[in-house]
Design an enzyme around this catalytic site. Structure first.
Site, PDB file in Angstrom:
ATOM      1  N   CYS A 192       0.827  -1.211   0.000  1.00 19.81           N
ATOM      2  CA  CYS A 192       0.000   0.000   0.000  1.00 19.81           C
ATOM      3  C   CYS A 192       0.860   1.259   0.000  1.00 19.81           C
ATOM      4  O   CYS A 192       0.353   2.359   0.041  1.00 19.81           O
ATOM      5  CB  CYS A 192      -0.909   0.010   1.222  1.00 19.81           C
ATOM      6  SG  CYS A 192      -0.018   0.007   2.789  1.00 19.81           S
ATOM      7  N   GLY A 193       2.177   1.102  -0.020  1.00 23.47           N
ATOM      8  CA  GLY A 193       3.036   2.284  -0.040  1.00 23.47           C
ATOM      9  C   GLY A 193       4.290   2.028   0.754  1.00 23.47           C
ATOM     10  O   GLY A 193       4.509   0.941   1.274  1.00 23.47           O
TER      11      GLY A 193
END
Length: 276
Positions: free
Chosen positions: A121-122
């Site tokens: 997600c990052g």
């Protein structure tokens, strides 16, 4: 017996109507017409045959983009670190193969090892924070651009944005030279991409980044400050107001940061006013 799932395929680029894309207005009476839309493609970038990134970009000036992305992301220190750059493919899928110096390639692989634990997600973890808030070499500091060079700049930018006039939906990054003229303009669906394209175009144009100033038509995010400082751009002008963090970083790294509002005088946020 269940039906097999329908496979989704990407339509060929030639399927695009020559006169634009048809639409119908949601109004009475309904009117049908066509409009040109901004193009984009997926560009995979590899360094010395090692895949690094896939970016959604506007397909113009991809050579400039790859050079600027490499510089502004800190993957290379100088354009001289690029030994070869080949672009392949067309339509919606493209590939850039970049050959870089051994020293730059080892640094790139070391960075990849540090980020091996990043989540889907990052970025996460200490190494990822160091990437999001990197240690940068401050600029030497330069005089502010003359106020006269900002007069009518919004209108001149509109004239320079050929893609935006054709289709809209694109950002621009422009270089204004020492005489106040717009010397370069690069456009893209992504504001970071537009600045990368401009940074990549400057060496080929024989233009020193500190010899004028750069304008971005988008919001001035922290990533744009990082890219400007790495590219040794002396002054950055943004058409949307900066955030508090971008002002703090611009001041800390001696980057001149100016906001050009629609209906009032330019606002210099960095360097800090004497009374602040």
């Amino acid at each position: 017996m269940p039906r097999p799932a329908t496979r989704c395929s990407v339509p060929p680029a030639t399927a695009r109507a020559a006169d634009g894309y048809a639409y119908t207005e949601l109004a009475e009476p309904a009117r049908t017409a066509a409009a040109a839309l901004a193009e984009e493609c997926a560009l995979a970038i590899s360094y010395n045959s090692l895949s690094q990134a896939v970016m959604m970009v506007t397909p113009q000036d991809l050579h400039d983009f790859v050079i600027g992305f490499s510089l502004s992301s800190g993957l290379i220190d100088s354009v001289d670190d690029i030994y070869d750059l080949q672009l392949h493919g067309d339509g919606v899928a493209r590939h850039a193969e970049v050959q870089i110096a051994s020293r730059a390639f080892w640094a790139l692989k070391r960075q990849r090892r540090q980020l091996a634990g990043s989540s889907g997600c990052g970025l996460c973890g200490v190494e990822a924070l160091e990437q999001a808030l990197p240690a940068l070499t401050a600029l030497p500091g330069s005089p502010l651009p003359p106020a006269a060079h900002l007069l009518g700049l919004r209108e001149r930018i509109a004239d320079a944005q050929t893609l935006a006039r054709h289709s809209g939906a694109v950002h621009a990054a422009l270089f204004v030279d020492g005489s106040g003229a717009i010397a370069l303009c690069r456009e893209d669906i992504g504001r970071h991409n537009a600045l990368d394209k401009l940074i990549g175009a400057l060496p080929g144009a024989g233009t020193a980044p500190a010899a004028g100033f750069v304008v971005v038509t988008s919001r001035c995010s922290l990533e744009l400050i990082h890219k400007a400082v790495r590219a040794r751009i002396a002054s950055l002008v943004c058409l949307s107001a900066p955030t508090a963090l971008t002002v703090q970083w611009a001041r800390a790294h001696r980057l001149n940061l100016i906001h050009l509002p629609h209906h009032s005088a330019p606002r210099v946020y960095s360097p800090a006013p004497a009374h602040s």
